[in-house]
Design an enzyme around this catalytic site. Structure first.
Site, short mmCIF file in Angstrom:
data_model
loop_
_atom_site.label_atom_id
_atom_site.label_comp_id
_atom_site.label_asym_id
_atom_site.label_seq_id
_atom_site.Cartn_x
_atom_site.Cartn_y
_atom_site.Cartn_z
N ALA A 9 52.09 31.53 37.04
CA ALA A 9 52.19 32.86 37.65
C ALA A 9 50.89 33.65 37.58
O ALA A 9 50.77 34.69 38.19
CB ALA A 9 53.32 33.65 36.98
N ARG A 14 39.72 34.86 38.75
CA ARG A 14 38.35 34.36 38.55
C ARG A 14 37.99 33.19 39.47
O ARG A 14 36.85 32.77 39.56
CB ARG A 14 38.14 33.97 37.08
N GLN A 72 58.30 35.37 38.28
CA GLN A 72 57.99 36.36 37.25
C GLN A 72 57.40 37.54 38.01
O GLN A 72 56.32 37.44 38.57
CB GLN A 72 56.97 35.78 36.26
N GLY A 77 52.70 38.49 30.44
CA GLY A 77 52.27 37.60 29.37
C GLY A 77 53.02 36.28 29.38
O GLY A 77 54.04 36.14 30.05
N THR A 78 52.51 35.33 28.61
CA THR A 78 53.08 33.98 28.62
C THR A 78 54.51 33.94 28.08
O THR A 78 55.33 33.14 28.52
CB THR A 78 52.20 33.00 27.82
N GLY A 100 50.23 25.15 34.83
CA GLY A 100 49.84 24.64 36.15
C GLY A 100 48.34 24.52 36.30
O GLY A 100 47.85 23.82 37.18
N ASN A 165 44.72 26.70 20.14
CA ASN A 165 45.97 26.44 20.84
C ASN A 165 45.65 26.02 22.27
O ASN A 165 45.00 26.75 23.01
CB ASN A 165 46.79 27.75 20.83
N ALA A 419 27.22 -8.42 83.01
CA ALA A 419 26.70 -7.17 82.45
C ALA A 419 26.70 -6.07 83.50
O ALA A 419 26.45 -6.32 84.68
CB ALA A 419 25.28 -7.41 81.93
C1 UD1 Z 1 46.69 31.21 26.44
C2 UD1 Z 1 47.19 31.27 25.01
C3 UD1 Z 1 46.04 30.90 24.07
C4 UD1 Z 1 45.49 29.53 24.42
C5 UD1 Z 1 45.09 29.48 25.89
C6 UD1 Z 1 44.73 28.09 26.26
C7 UD1 Z 1 48.88 33.02 24.96
C8 UD1 Z 1 49.17 34.41 24.60
N1 UD1 Z 1 47.65 32.58 24.73
O1 UD1 Z 1 45.69 32.20 26.56
O2 UD1 Z 1 46.51 30.89 22.73
O3 UD1 Z 1 44.37 29.23 23.59
O4 UD1 Z 1 46.18 29.90 26.72
O5 UD1 Z 1 44.22 28.07 27.57
O6 UD1 Z 1 49.76 32.31 25.40
N2 UD1 Z 1 50.84 32.92 32.83
C9 UD1 Z 1 51.99 33.28 33.51
N3 UD1 Z 1 52.46 34.55 33.40
C10 UD1 Z 1 51.85 35.49 32.65
C11 UD1 Z 1 50.67 35.13 31.96
C12 UD1 Z 1 50.20 33.83 32.05
O7 UD1 Z 1 52.58 32.46 34.21
O8 UD1 Z 1 52.33 36.63 32.60
C13 UD1 Z 1 50.35 31.54 32.93
C14 UD1 Z 1 48.97 31.43 33.53
O9 UD1 Z 1 49.05 31.23 34.93
C15 UD1 Z 1 48.42 30.22 32.84
C16 UD1 Z 1 49.07 30.23 31.48
O10 UD1 Z 1 50.22 31.04 31.62
O11 UD1 Z 1 48.78 29.03 33.48
C17 UD1 Z 1 48.16 30.74 30.38
O12 UD1 Z 1 47.83 32.08 30.70
P1 UD1 Z 1 46.40 32.67 30.45
O13 UD1 Z 1 46.38 34.07 30.89
O14 UD1 Z 1 45.38 31.76 31.01
O15 UD1 Z 1 46.36 32.65 28.88
P2 UD1 Z 1 45.13 32.78 27.96
O16 UD1 Z 1 44.83 34.21 27.73
O17 UD1 Z 1 44.04 31.91 28.43
#
Ligand code: UD1
Ligand code: CA
Length: 453
Positions: A9, A14, A72, A77-78, A100, A165, A419
């Site tokens: 999501a 970037r 979502q 957040g994740t 993804g 992580n 030819a």
């Molecule tokens: C996340 C981890 C971090 C880890 C890193 C590895 C958390 C809080 N942190 O950080 O510990 O070292 O990945 O790359 O989980 N996404 C959603 N919905 C959201 C937010 C994110 O679907 O609301 C998806 C993003 O598309 C991506 C993944 O979750 O595929 C990770 O999100 P991202 O924002 O890249 O997390 P990081 O801050 O890099």
């Protein structure tokens, strides 16, 4: 039972792209496709994909019925992303969280993670020389994982931790529901962190298992096009390595690009700057010269492709030779021991055993028998401005240079075409057909108008 949740999501700002990040390609396929394929190989009960921005485009790219799409609404957040999928996941399932934008994760590593986890939380970690930006793994003095702290929330001493992580983890669905309910977004980013469930699990008395990988490329995430290129190179190396181990000589493994899938026999040799796209099948002892692009084609044993040849949608049978500078287009079927030389274009051509077109020709919509010679400059005029027509050339015929075969037209067995002929009617077998005007000489004629009297 296993449920897989693929997080997709994130906005991918970037990437600076109008296209959603997870649709950008690695090895010629969208990165999300690669994650879905790996997920499927684990044979889960369900695959849930959490999408947000550009969700319609992403969904449309994967129409398969086995995928459950979850929206979502806001990227909180994740943890919020996983929470969005949770209502449809039964309590007794394990939830494997994939991203993804981490396309090269291998099924084998995920099996290791799942085996280690049992019905406890487990996460995949890696040691990094520069852990900046990643969540750090916190461990008790006895080595037990106690939690994860995000880079932006980390104290100075925590920032020194190099075990990070990867974002890939497995969690038991029932307890996860509870742990997610406990989370707050009181942190540096104002987000609900999935990583915080580890501390909740710990408070609950759950053991947290960690599996460490040493493959940086497997867990490499893609946030921008520089990382996309890093992942692409890693993927290409993986493919090249597989080919070499399978008995293929690569002049330079860094100068082959496979954008799709390729199968080969042994003793193939591939020179530099070759691109293989779609589904390419090579038999044994196939040689491909430098600078060739080959897409959706089958090259049987002993085929030779000289440099700078472009092949698309073709079958080349044993011992066929093409190029340099040839272009074989869709539905070209070259028989055994045939020869297509420089600056020859073919399309919808069936060429019988041993036949050849060595130089400068267009041969399209044609059925050509065995042992036929097509002279330089020959053109099958297959298109009359309205429809395409077929040229048939029977076994043993000889087509002189600079012949136009105005289709529909048939050249009989062992016929010879002189030819320069524009062949408008069928040429009978075993005879010479010449269609050019009679040659004439004007004695004493000069190019200089003043000299001629
Ligand atoms: C996340 C981890 C971090 C880890 C890193 C590895 C958390 C809080 N942190 O950080 O510990 O070292 O990945 O790359 O989980 N996404 C959603 N919905 C959201 C937010 C994110 O679907 O609301 C998806 C993003 O598309 C991506 C993944 O979750 O595929 C990770 O999100 P991202 O924002 O890249 O997390 P990081 O801050 O890099
Ligand atoms: Ca990330």
């Amino acid at each position: 039972m296993l449920s897989i949740v693929i997080l997709a999501a994130g906005q991918g700002t970037r990437m600076r792209s109008a296209m959603p990040k997870v649709l950008h390609g690695v090895g010629g396929r969208p990165m999300l496709q690669r994650v879905i394929d790996t997920a499927r190989s684990l044979e889960p009960a369900a695959i849930h994909i959490v999408h947000g921005y550009g969700g319609q485009d992403v969904r449309a790219a994967f129409p398969d019925g086995d995928l459950n799409w979850v929206e979502q609404e806001k990227q909180l957040g994740t943890a919020d992303a996983v929470h969005a999928a949770l209502p449809v996941i039964p309590d007794d399932h394990r939830v494997l969280v994939l991203c993804g934008d981490v396309p090269l994760i291998a099924a084998e590593t995920l099996h290791r993670l799942l085996d280690r986890a049992g019905y406890n939380p487990a996460l995949l970690t890696i040691e990094m020389a520069d852990p900046t930006g990643y969540g750090r793994i916190l461990r008790d003095p006895d080595g037990q994982v106690s939690g994860i702290v995000e880079d932006k929330d980390a104290q100075e001493d925590q920032k020194a931790i190099r075990e990070i992580n990867t974002g890939l983890m497995v969690l038991p669905a029932g307890p996860l529901r509870r742990w997610l309910a406990d989370l707050s977004n009181d942190n540096a980013q104002g987000e609900y962190y999935l990583t915080d469930v580890m501390a909740s699990a710990r408070r609950d008395g759950s053991a947290i298992h960690a599996v460490t990988t040493d493959s940086a490329s497997e867990v490499q995430g893609v946030n921008n096009r520089v990382q996309l290129a890093v992942v692409e190179r890693a993927w290409q190396w993986r493919i090249a390595e597989g080919l070499m181990r399978g008995g293929v000589t690569l002049a330079d493994p860094a100068r082959l690009d496979v954008r799709g899938s390729v199968t080969t026999g042994t003793d193939c040799v591939i020179d530099v700057d070759v691109v293989l796209e779609g589904e390419v099948r090579l038999g044994t002892d196939v040689a491909i010269g430098s600078g060739c692009v080959i897409r959706d084609a089958t090259l049987d044993d002993g085929v030779r492709v000289a440099p700078q040849t472009v092949i698309e949608g073709a079958r080349l049978r044993a011992g066929a030779q093409v190029g340099p500078f040839a272009r074989l287009r869709q539905e070209t079927d070259l028989g055994p021991a045939t020869r297509i030389g420089n600056f020859v274009e073919t399309k919808a051509l069936t060429l019988g055993r041993g036949s050849k077109a060595n130089h400068l020709a267009y041969v399209g919509d044609a059925r050509i028998g065995e042992g036929v010679n097509i002279g330089a400059g020959t053109i099958t005029c297959n298109y009359d401005g309205r429809a395409k027509h077929t040229t048939v050339i029977e076994d043993g015929a000889f087509i002189g240079s600079d012949t136009q075969l105005i289709a529909p037209v048939t050249v009989g067995r062992n016929a010879t075409i002189g030819a320069g002929t524009s062949l408008r009617r069928d040429a009978p077998a075993d005879a010479l057909t010449v269609g050019t005007g009679r040659q004439r000489t004007v004695p004493g004629w000069s190019r200089d108008p003043d000299a001629s009297s």
